[in-house]
Design a protein around this motif. Structure first.
Motif, mmCIF file in Angstrom:
data_model
loop_
_atom_site.group_PDB
_atom_site.id
_atom_site.type_symbol
_atom_site.label_atom_id
_atom_site.label_comp_id
_atom_site.label_asym_id
_atom_site.label_seq_id
_atom_site.Cartn_x
_atom_site.Cartn_y
_atom_site.Cartn_z
ATOM 1 N N THR A 86 0.826 -1.208 0.000
ATOM 2 C CA THR A 86 0.000 0.000 0.000
ATOM 3 C C THR A 86 0.862 1.261 0.000
ATOM 4 O O THR A 86 2.082 1.194 0.113
ATOM 5 N N GLY A 87 0.220 2.411 -0.138
ATOM 6 C CA GLY A 87 0.919 3.689 -0.105
ATOM 7 C C GLY A 87 1.709 3.995 -1.359
ATOM 8 O O GLY A 87 2.679 4.762 -1.309
ATOM 9 N N LEU A 88 1.316 3.416 -2.496
ATOM 10 C CA LEU A 88 2.066 3.619 -3.736
ATOM 11 C C LEU A 88 1.866 5.035 -4.272
ATOM 12 O O LEU A 88 0.769 5.592 -4.220
ATOM 13 N N SER A 89 2.942 5.599 -4.817
ATOM 14 C CA SER A 89 2.874 6.929 -5.412
ATOM 15 C C SER A 89 2.208 6.840 -6.783
ATOM 16 O O SER A 89 2.079 5.763 -7.381
ATOM 17 N N GLU A 90 1.798 8.001 -7.302
ATOM 18 C CA GLU A 90 1.206 8.032 -8.632
ATOM 19 C C GLU A 90 2.222 7.616 -9.695
ATOM 20 O O GLU A 90 1.858 6.989 -10.695
ATOM 21 N N ASN A 91 3.497 7.942 -9.474
ATOM 22 C CA ASN A 91 4.535 7.517 -10.419
ATOM 23 C C ASN A 91 4.650 6.004 -10.465
ATOM 24 O O ASN A 91 4.820 5.409 -11.545
ATOM 25 N N THR A 92 4.573 5.374 -9.300
ATOM 26 C CA THR A 92 4.655 3.911 -9.258
ATOM 27 C C THR A 92 3.440 3.286 -9.935
ATOM 28 O O THR A 92 3.564 2.304 -10.676
ATOM 29 N N LYS A 93 2.278 3.851 -9.706
ATOM 30 C CA LYS A 93 1.074 3.325 -10.355
ATOM 31 C C LYS A 93 1.158 3.471 -11.866
ATOM 32 O O LYS A 93 0.708 2.598 -12.612
ATOM 33 N N GLN A 94 1.751 4.568 -12.321
ATOM 34 C CA GLN A 94 1.940 4.760 -13.755
ATOM 35 C C GLN A 94 2.903 3.728 -14.308
ATOM 36 O O GLN A 94 2.703 3.185 -15.401
#
Length: 249
Positions: A86-94
């Motif tokens: 959990t706690g993933l950044s938007e960059n990681t999700k991208q």
């Protein structure tokens, strides 16, 4: 027999997964990845790139900072991966979205089947209530949890916003003496203490009536079982991004 690599194998959830897999006859952990080197029933490596064993999929319960590197290594090894961190950044999700063109990726901020059924219920009732009810979320977790609000609280909030005609602004906690608390705000409140595995309450508060939906995790076992179900689902999928909604279809 399906072979699994556990990323973050000595964390709380990694150990829970080990316990669950030990009693299964159809699954086995062939390797673990963790910066903390301990004795185990399988080889332990510092990174997935070092792993020599072959596997059907990877399950990740680690730290959000290690997920981008894990994704790259899964691409290199052509391994499906269940990401439950959990706690993933938007960059990681991208990065996950881009990687899903090459490998199957299963991602959920909460691996509980119950939470994901709750999401379906929230999305059914929200359109009928959003004009007249304030919506607030309260989440409680153990005092070792680093991120706040929880990924699950944000998942619940996003699922409500997805079906709302008027998108709500998230208010993380409330303070001050002049709050107006309009309908188009959604308060998200985090409580930390003791050993609470996880509790989420969604409150719909209208004039003279209140509706509450509450999910309580009594142990981490539910998240381990959900992650294993996700892995079994993912192993037969083509490259793409998958979630609990795909699993529950």
């Amino acid at each position: 027999m399906l072979n699994i690599i556990l990323n973050g194998c000595f964390g709380r959830m990694g150990q829970e997964l080990q316990n669950e897999i030990k009693v299964r006859e159809d699954l086995i952990v062939v390797a673990g990845v963790d910066r903390n080197q301990q004795e185990a029933d399988f080889p332990i490596y510092q990174t997935l790139a070092d792993v020599k064993e072959t596997a059907d999929f990877v399950i990740d319960f680690s730290h959000e900072s290690s997920v981008p590197e894990l994704i790259e290594q899964c691409i290199q090894k052509k391994l499906p991966v269940v990401i439950a961190t959990t706690g993933l950044s938007e960059n990681t999700k991208q990065k996950m979205e881009e990687a899903s063109h090459t490998i199957p990726i299963f991602y959920s901020a909460n691996m509980s089947l119950g939470i994901n059924v709750l999401i379906e219920a929230l999305q059914k009732i929200t359109p009928a209530l959003e004009d007249d009810f304030n919506i607030e979320i309260v989440e409680k977790h153990h005092n070792q949890k680093k991120d706040a609000p929880s990924g699950t609280a944000l998942l619940l909030a996003d699922s409500i916003n997805d079906v709302s005609q008027t998108k709500k602004d998230y208010i993380f906690g409330r303070n001050g003496k002049e709050n107006s608390n309009p309908i188009d705000e959604m308060g998200i409140h985090a409580v930390r203490g003791g050993t609470i595995p996880g509790e989420h309450t969604v409150i719909y508060a209208g004039n003279d009536e209140v509706i509450e939906f509450k999910h309580t995790a009594l142990s981490r076992r539910i998240f381990a079982n959900g992650a294993l179900k996700a892995g079994l689902f993912l192993k037969d999928q083509s490259p793409g991004m998958y979630s609990m909604s795909d699993l529950l279809k």
